[in-house]
Design an enzyme around this catalytic site. Sequence first.
Site, mmCIF file in Angstrom:
data_model
loop_
_atom_site.group_PDB
_atom_site.id
_atom_site.type_symbol
_atom_site.label_atom_id
_atom_site.label_comp_id
_atom_site.label_asym_id
_atom_site.label_seq_id
_atom_site.Cartn_x
_atom_site.Cartn_y
_atom_site.Cartn_z
ATOM 1 N N ASP A 125 3.159 9.223 -0.981
ATOM 2 C CA ASP A 125 2.064 8.421 -0.652
ATOM 3 C C ASP A 125 2.105 7.409 -1.673
ATOM 4 O OD1 ASP A 125 0.244 7.870 1.012
ATOM 5 O OD2 ASP A 125 -0.396 9.899 1.206
ATOM 6 N N HIS A 169 1.153 -1.436 -0.106
ATOM 7 C CA HIS A 169 0.130 0.293 -0.212
ATOM 8 C C HIS A 169 0.532 1.362 -0.342
ATOM 9 C CE1 HIS A 169 -3.786 -1.502 1.330
ATOM 10 N NE2 HIS A 169 -3.470 -2.804 0.970
HETATM 11 P P1 ADQ Z 1 -2.714 6.251 4.870
HETATM 12 O O1 ADQ Z 1 -1.847 6.673 5.073
HETATM 13 O O2 ADQ Z 1 -3.743 6.036 6.077
HETATM 14 O O3 ADQ Z 1 -3.202 4.504 4.223
HETATM 15 P P2 ADQ Z 1 -4.501 7.687 3.075
HETATM 16 O O4 ADQ Z 1 -5.054 7.085 1.986
HETATM 17 O O5 ADQ Z 1 -5.004 9.009 2.544
HETATM 18 O O6 ADQ Z 1 -4.009 7.272 3.575
HETATM 19 O O7 ADQ Z 1 -6.234 7.125 3.733
HETATM 20 C C1 ADQ Z 1 -6.889 7.673 4.947
HETATM 21 C C2 ADQ Z 1 -8.238 7.632 5.253
HETATM 22 O O8 ADQ Z 1 -8.221 7.860 6.449
HETATM 23 C C3 ADQ Z 1 -9.120 7.734 3.956
HETATM 24 O O9 ADQ Z 1 -10.366 7.088 3.923
HETATM 25 C C4 ADQ Z 1 -9.885 9.240 4.588
HETATM 26 O O10 ADQ Z 1 -11.131 9.356 5.301
HETATM 27 C C5 ADQ Z 1 -9.762 8.707 6.147
HETATM 28 N N1 ADQ Z 1 -10.370 9.777 6.935
HETATM 29 C C6 ADQ Z 1 -8.104 11.009 6.904
HETATM 30 N N2 ADQ Z 1 -9.238 11.655 7.869
HETATM 31 C C7 ADQ Z 1 -10.004 11.428 8.490
HETATM 32 C C8 ADQ Z 1 -11.083 11.745 9.771
HETATM 33 N N3 ADQ Z 1 -9.998 13.683 10.103
HETATM 34 N N4 ADQ Z 1 -11.823 10.989 9.708
HETATM 35 C C9 ADQ Z 1 -12.568 10.065 9.561
HETATM 36 N N5 ADQ Z 1 -11.265 9.975 8.453
HETATM 37 C C10 ADQ Z 1 -10.429 9.941 7.902
HETATM 38 C C11 ADQ Z 1 -2.089 3.557 3.551
HETATM 39 C C12 ADQ Z 1 -1.258 4.522 2.192
HETATM 40 C C13 ADQ Z 1 -1.653 5.226 1.588
HETATM 41 C C14 ADQ Z 1 -2.475 4.446 0.803
HETATM 42 C C15 ADQ Z 1 -4.076 3.099 1.586
HETATM 43 C C16 ADQ Z 1 -4.731 2.605 1.158
HETATM 44 O O11 ADQ Z 1 0.055 5.752 3.335
HETATM 45 O O12 ADQ Z 1 -1.029 5.498 0.205
HETATM 46 O O13 ADQ Z 1 -3.914 5.491 -0.200
HETATM 47 O O14 ADQ Z 1 -2.801 3.142 2.935
HETATM 48 O O15 ADQ Z 1 -3.804 1.539 -0.016
#
Ligand code: ADQ
Length: 494
Positions: free
Chosen positions: A388, A176
């Site tokens: 990311d 990921h």
């Molecule tokens: P993350 O580093 O966690 O994931 P991201 O892909 O942006 O990063 O996902 C974050 C998730 O958290 C999103 O679904 C978002 O809706 C949720 N979220 C963020 N802020 C929030 C809030 N305040 N309240 C509720 N929910 C919130 C890791 C990798 C990424 C990759 C994903 C999936 O680091 O690069 O995209 O896995 O593979």
Amino acid sequence: MKDNNENSYEGRIIIVSNRLPIVVRKESDNIEIERGSGGLITALAPVLKDRGGKWIGWPGITEEERIDISQALAEANEDVGYDLEAVVLTQEEVNNYYYGFSNEILWPLFHDLQSRCNYEPRYWELYRKVNRKFAEKIESTVKTDDFVWIQDYHLLNCARELRTLGVRSKLAMFLHIPFPPLDIFLKLPWRYQLLENLLYYDLIGFQTIRDRVNFIDCLRRFFRGVQIEGRGQVVLGKTADREFRIGVFPISIDYSEFEKAARSQQVADRAWYLHEKYPERKIILGVDRLDYTKGIIQRLKAFENAIERFPELRGKVSFVQVVVPSRINVPEYFELKQEIERLTSEINGRFTTSGWVPIHYVFRSLDRDDLVALYRTAEIALVTPLKDGMNLVAKEYCASNIEEDGVLILSEFAGAAPEFKDHALLVNPHDIVGVADAIYQAFTMDIEERRARMKPLREIVRENDVFYWVDSFFKGALSRDLKSFPVVKDYVPR
Ligand code: ADQ
């Protein structure tokens, strides 16, 4: 998984991830298990149910806590319709394998932040031990026909351990997070072992072409004579004694769930309330897990630079930065939180006037409707990670922006950049002046251009949702014909 001849598959699906998709709560003497949510779980649940599948992972509690979750887990199994199986870890294992090797070495190294790595030898020892523990749990349940799909950087050694235990099922890994360039990967003291262990998977899946290119560069450095065949989404790698597929599968979200939520009355009400709260102002939105890879400090500085150089933004924009608490008991993360708060109050202290506060900072997890209301309302989304794997926030913003008038400012180092490069405003997150210019460009962009950009962005996410992702991953692992995969091109920053 589509059941056409090409990909038909009889066995069960076994998903393995560091964390089980549940939260265990201890309420006095009662153990309660809450189901997790999120795109990956939504996309995999129907497949797992269909196939009598299994999800194996750590439930988030330690052996020392002596919490018996078997009863609660059995009830949860009934509820979700597939089996959840727990790998319970000791506190020492959690400290060294999870906080140590995974999060103090692999996480920063794979995000190109090598100076943050702590190459403690004990971490590697326990990483190997816990990977073996996971492999033993899988081996105790797997049948040869099953398809074992292991998730992410915590479990890179699992395939090799499984083969040593005599498991012959198909094994796949999806990473990921990004895979680093060769000169950064070389810093890892256990670089050869880790790379070699990865080759025991039948399929290794990456988010972007760039990650796969980096991985292949590393293979070429350590395995002389390695051959790569094909040039499509899935290629074949061959070393003297191994054959494996290497694929590119950009992960996505459940588009229709976000779109539907954005159209709901509850979200419309909350969106209306947000507009009331920030009248006559454009909302610039940042949503991130608390993490140094997300570029929150640089983003705050870019916003400050924008309101400093473009006075017409003052009183006309509100920057809402939502940060979800994460790894907060790790000193580095606690310090990052303090730095974000210090910088926010410094900027607010400098620019606030009666009736206008430039930055609204929220430090908590939002419920789904509040998050979607923000996505729907915000005129500008500022998604500027330093690096990311993908960044789902960028995709969630587009899916929820049903008025199709929002502007996405996106880091060129997010995995989403290759898909969105033609329609988002791409920025280098380290370039504070450049990001500030993009904020101004988004602020002054006319409605026709905003629509012309947002419409295709939404279309891209709609067509490539998380169900498509799951389907293409299975196809990558099980299809016999490599030529059936489309040719993919890399994205090169200007
Ligand atoms: P993350 O580093 O966690 O994931 P991201 O892909 O942006 O990063 O996902 C974050 C998730 O958290 C999103 O679904 C978002 O809706 C949720 N979220 C963020 N802020 C929030 C809030 N305040 N309240 C509720 N929910 C919130 C890791 C990798 C990424 C990759 C994903 C999936 O680091 O690069 O995209 O896995 O593979």
